[in-house]
Design a protein around this motif. Structure first.
Motif, PDB file in Angstrom:
ATOM      1  N   SER A 285       0.833  -1.203   0.000  1.00  0.00           N
ATOM      2  CA  SER A 285       0.000   0.000   0.000  1.00  0.00           C
ATOM      3  C   SER A 285       0.869   1.255   0.000  1.00  0.00           C
ATOM      4  CB  SER A 285      -0.945  -0.001   1.202  1.00  0.00           C
ATOM      5  OG  SER A 285      -0.335   0.613   2.305  1.00  0.00           O
ATOM      6  N   GLY A 286       0.408   2.261  -0.737  1.00  0.00           N
ATOM      7  CA  GLY A 286       1.196   3.470  -0.962  1.00  0.00           C
ATOM      8  C   GLY A 286       1.702   4.098   0.320  1.00  0.00           C
ATOM      9  N   ILE A 287       0.821   4.226   1.307  1.00  0.00           N
ATOM     10  CA  ILE A 287       1.192   4.901   2.552  1.00  0.00           C
ATOM     11  C   ILE A 287       2.243   4.105   3.313  1.00  0.00           C
ATOM     12  CG2 ILE A 287       0.301   5.582   4.832  1.00  0.00           C
ATOM     13  CD1 ILE A 287      -2.372   6.265   3.299  1.00  0.00           C
ATOM     14  N   HIS A 288       2.052   2.780   3.379  1.00  0.00           N
ATOM     15  CA  HIS A 288       3.019   1.936   4.095  1.00  0.00           C
ATOM     16  C   HIS A 288       4.376   1.904   3.394  1.00  0.00           C
ATOM     17  CE1 HIS A 288       0.347  -0.458   7.005  1.00  0.00           C
ATOM     18  NE2 HIS A 288      -0.357   0.574   6.569  1.00  0.00           N
ATOM     19  N   ALA A 289       4.346   1.720   2.073  1.00  0.00           N
ATOM     20  CA  ALA A 289       5.607   1.645   1.336  1.00  0.00           C
ATOM     21  C   ALA A 289       6.382   2.953   1.482  1.00  0.00           C
ATOM     22  CB  ALA A 289       5.337   1.344  -0.139  1.00  0.00           C
ATOM     23  N   VAL A 292       7.917   3.059   5.027  1.00  0.00           N
ATOM     24  CA  VAL A 292       9.043   2.138   5.191  1.00  0.00           C
ATOM     25  C   VAL A 292      10.274   2.628   4.436  1.00  0.00           C
ATOM     26  CG1 VAL A 292       9.842  -0.154   4.497  1.00  0.00           C
ATOM     27  CG2 VAL A 292       7.732   0.084   5.792  1.00  0.00           C
ATOM     28  N   LEU A 293      10.041   3.260   3.268  1.00  0.00           N
ATOM     29  CA  LEU A 293      11.170   3.794   2.501  1.00  0.00           C
ATOM     30  C   LEU A 293      11.856   4.924   3.274  1.00  0.00           C
ATOM     31  CD1 LEU A 293       9.627   3.800  -1.077  1.00  0.00           C
ATOM     32  CD2 LEU A 293      11.682   2.552  -0.373  1.00  0.00           C
ATOM     33  N   LYS A 294      11.063   5.670   4.050  1.00  0.00           N
ATOM     34  CA  LYS A 294      11.638   6.776   4.835  1.00  0.00           C
ATOM     35  C   LYS A 294      12.315   6.248   6.092  1.00  0.00           C
ATOM     36  CE  LYS A 294       8.499  10.300   3.085  1.00  0.00           C
ATOM     37  NZ  LYS A 294       7.062  10.592   3.071  1.00  0.00           N
ATOM     38  N   ASP A 295      11.663   5.308   6.780  1.00  0.00           N
ATOM     39  CA  ASP A 295      12.238   4.694   7.986  1.00  0.00           C
ATOM     40  C   ASP A 295      11.478   3.393   8.239  1.00  0.00           C
ATOM     41  OD1 ASP A 295      12.921   3.836  10.522  1.00  0.00           O
ATOM     42  OD2 ASP A 295      13.039   5.869  11.341  1.00  0.00           O
ATOM     43  N   SER A 296      12.190   2.281   8.192  1.00  0.00           N
ATOM     44  CA  SER A 296      11.510   0.973   8.261  1.00  0.00           C
ATOM     45  C   SER A 296      10.726   0.801   9.566  1.00  0.00           C
ATOM     46  CB  SER A 296      12.517  -0.160   8.085  1.00  0.00           C
ATOM     47  OG  SER A 296      13.428  -0.173   9.173  1.00  0.00           O
ATOM     48  N   GLU A 297      11.140   1.521  10.605  1.00  0.00           N
ATOM     49  CA  GLU A 297      10.435   1.372  11.892  1.00  0.00           C
ATOM     50  C   GLU A 297       8.996   1.899  11.842  1.00  0.00           C
ATOM     51  OE1 GLU A 297      12.399   2.703  15.442  1.00  0.00           O
ATOM     52  OE2 GLU A 297      14.219   1.583  14.941  1.00  0.00           O
ATOM     53  N   THR A 298       8.680   2.658  10.784  1.00  0.00           N
ATOM     54  CA  THR A 298       7.305   3.167  10.708  1.00  0.00           C
ATOM     55  C   THR A 298       6.295   2.027  10.616  1.00  0.00           C
ATOM     56  OG1 THR A 298       7.531   3.441   8.319  1.00  0.00           O
ATOM     57  CG2 THR A 298       7.860   5.423   9.667  1.00  0.00           C
ATOM     58  N   TYR A 299       6.678   0.942   9.909  1.00  0.00           N
ATOM     59  CA  TYR A 299       5.724  -0.158   9.750  1.00  0.00           C
ATOM     60  C   TYR A 299       6.322  -1.543   9.981  1.00  0.00           C
ATOM     61  CZ  TYR A 299       2.249   3.132   8.059  1.00  0.00           C
ATOM     62  OH  TYR A 299       1.357   4.171   7.968  1.00  0.00           O
ATOM     63  N   GLU A 300       7.503  -1.623  10.557  1.00  0.00           N
ATOM     64  CA  GLU A 300       8.079  -2.945  10.850  1.00  0.00           C
ATOM     65  C   GLU A 300       8.506  -2.986  12.312  1.00  0.00           C
ATOM     66  OE1 GLU A 300      11.325  -3.439   8.130  1.00  0.00           O
ATOM     67  OE2 GLU A 300      10.013  -3.804   6.409  1.00  0.00           O
ATOM     68  N   LYS A 322       5.832   6.889  -4.999  1.00  0.00           N
ATOM     69  CA  LYS A 322       7.130   6.762  -4.313  1.00  0.00           C
ATOM     70  C   LYS A 322       7.676   5.342  -4.399  1.00  0.00           C
ATOM     71  CE  LYS A 322       7.638  10.879  -2.151  1.00  0.00           C
ATOM     72  NZ  LYS A 322       6.509  11.246  -1.268  1.00  0.00           N
ATOM     73  N   ALA A 323       6.771   4.379  -4.245  1.00  0.00           N
ATOM     74  CA  ALA A 323       7.198   2.983  -4.285  1.00  0.00           C
ATOM     75  C   ALA A 323       7.681   2.619  -5.687  1.00  0.00           C
ATOM     76  CB  ALA A 323       6.066   2.064  -3.849  1.00  0.00           C
TER      77      ALA A 323
END
Ligand code: MN
Length: 383
Positions: A285-289, A292-300, A322-323
Motif C-alpha cells: 500500500s502506498g502509505i506503508h511503502a 518504510v522507505l523513509k524509515d523501516s520502523e514506521t511499519y516494521e 514513491k514505491a
C-alpha cells in the motif's frame, strides 16, 4: 523471566502432525539447524518405536551437538531402556493426568498413573538421565491431583514437569494463574507445552513463562498435532522484542530453518506466517511503502535481516508513486522521472486489477518499455 530455556519438539510432536514424515537425513539436518540457532534441548523422537526412528535418534546423538538430546517415553521402564540404548542424555516420561484420559483412554486409576510415573522416573534417574515428567492433558486435570502428581514426580527425582495443554483450551490469563498456583504448591521447574487449537499456543506459552515456567516447548513453524504447537521463531522473537529477554539465539538463521522444515514436512509456510512468512516484510500500500522507505520502523517491528529475510516492495493495485520510483531505482537501476512514474501508476493499477495480484518484475519492466516505445513513436511522428 530470567533464564527461560527452549525445548524444541519439531522432531517428535512436529513429526506427529498428520501427514508429516521426515527422512532420517532430514531429521539429522533439522537437529543440526536447531542446535545452530541455539535451542537448549531437542526432543528427537520416540526410541521405543525402533527401526528408522531409533536409527535417526542415534545419529543425532552421534552428531555431538551442544543441545541436550531427549527421547520421548511412555511411563514404562522398557520405553526408558530403549531411550538409554539410543544414548540420549534426557528423557520425557509421559502419562495422562486428567480423569477423561485416565478413565477413557487408559482405563486405569489415578493410583496406577502415579505408580507408573514413579517407577519410570526412578529408573531413569538411577541411570543418570535428565527427566521431564509430562503430565499429559494437565489443563483438564483436577488441580489437586496435578499437584500430587508433580510432588510425587519431584520426590522420584524428576528435573521438571511438562505442563501440557494437550487440547489447546487455555487462555493466556488462565495459564498465568495456573502456573503461578502450581509453582506455589510444588517447587519443580515447569515446561510449557501448549497446543494451538484456538490460535493461542504462543500466547499461552509466554504467559506460562511469565507465571514462572522455566522451559518453553516449541516446534519450527508451529508444526504438531492438529493445529500445532507454539512456534519456535515466534517465541524467541517475542521474548526478545516484547519481553526484552534476549536468549542469545542466532535468529538470522530462522528463515533458513523454517524454509527447510517447510520443505521437509511438505507443509507450505503461509504467506502471513508471523516472523518467517513471505508477507512479513512485504509492503504494497502506498502509505506503508512510503513510510518504510523513509524509515523501516514506521511499519516494521524489527528488521528483516534479524531473521534472515529481506524487505520487499510489492507493486500492485495499492502502490503509490514513491514505491514505483524506489522499485525502479533500487531493483532495476532505472531512474524514472516523476512524470514517468505518474504515467506508469494507472497502467500498473489496471494490470494488477485485471490479473488480481501484484505485478512480477518482468511485467513492470515491460510496462515501462511500452511507455518508452510509445514515446519514441510519438517523437518519430513529429519528426
Ligand atoms: Mn503435544
Amino acid at each position: 523471566m530470567q533464564d527461560v530455556k527452549i525445548c524444541d519438539t519439531t522432531l517428535r510432536d512436529g513429526e506427529q502432525t498428520a501427514g508429516v514424515v521426515f527422512a532420517n537425513e532430514e531429521k539429522l539436518r533439522i537437529a543440526k539447524l536447531l542446535d545452530k540457532v541455539g535451542v537448549d534441548q531437542i526432543e528427537a523422537g520416540v526410541p521405543v518405536m525402533g527401526g528408522d526412528e531409533r536409527e535417526s535418534i542415534e545419529k543425532i546423538v552421534d552428531a555431538e551437538l551442544g543441545a541436550s538430546i531427549m527421547g520421548w517415553n511412555r511411563a514404562v521402564v522398557s520405553d526408558v531402556k530403549a531411550s538409554l540404548d539410543c544414548g540420549v542424555d534426557a528423557v520425557a516420561v509421559s502419562v495422562s493426568t486428567s480423569d477423561i484420559h485416565i478413565d477413557k483412554k487408559l482405563n486405569e486409576s489415578r493410583e496406577w498413573v502415579l505408580n507408573h510415573m514413579t517407577q519410570a522416573t526412578e529408573y531413569a534417574k538411577s541411570k543418570g538421565l535428565y527427566v521431564s515428567v509430562n503430565a499429559e492433558d494437565s489443563t483438564r486435570s483436577d488441580f489437586e491431583f496435578l499437584v500430587e502428581f508433580a510432588q510425587r514426580a519431584k520426590e522420584a527425582g524428576a528435573d521438571r514437569l511438562r505442563y501440557c495443554d494437550t487440547v489447546g483450551i487455555m487462555t493466556p490469563l488462565e495459564t498465568h494463574e495456573a502456573i503461578k498456583n502450581l509453582k506455589k504448591e510444588v517447587n519443580i521447574a515447569i515446561e510449557m507445552h501448549t497446543h494451538n487449537d484456538f490460535g493461542l499456543a504462543a500466547a499461552n506459552a509466554l504467559t506460562g513463562a511469565k507465571g514462572g515456567a522455566k522451559y518453553i516447548g516449541t516446534t519450527v513453524n508451529g508444526l504438531g498435532e492438529r493445529a500445532g504447537n507454539a512456534p519456535l521463531e515466534e517465541i524467541v522473537m517475542a521474548l526478545k522484542h516484547l519481553e526484552d529477554l534476549d536468549l542469545g539465539f542466532n535468529t538470522s538463521d530462522f528463515l533458513e530453518l523454517s524454509e527447510y522444515v517447510a520443505r521437509a514436512s511438505a507443509q507450505d509456510l503461509p504467506v502471513s506466517k508471523a516472523i518467517v512468512g513471505s508477507n512479513t516484510f512485504a509492503h504494497e500500500s502506498g502509505i506503508h511503502a512510503d513510510g518504510v522507505l523513509k524509515d523501516s520502523e514506521t511499519y516494521e517491528a524489527f528488521k528483516p535481516q534479524e531473521v534472515g529475510a529481506e524487505r520487499q516492495l510489492v507493486i500492485g493495485k495499492h502502490s503509490g508513486k514513491k514505491a514505483i520510483l524506489a522499485k525502479f531505482e533500487k531493483e532495476y537501476g532505472i531512474e524514472l522521472t516523476d512524470e514517468e512514474a505518474e504515467v506508469l501508476l494507472p497502467k500498473v493499477r489496471k494490470m494488477a486489477v485485471e490479473l488480481k495480484r501484484a505485478l512480477f518484475d518482468k511485467e513492470l519492466v515491460s510496462l515501462y518499455e511500452e511507455l518508452e516505445l510509445e514515446r519514441t513513436e510519438k517523437t518519430e511522428e513529429v519528426v
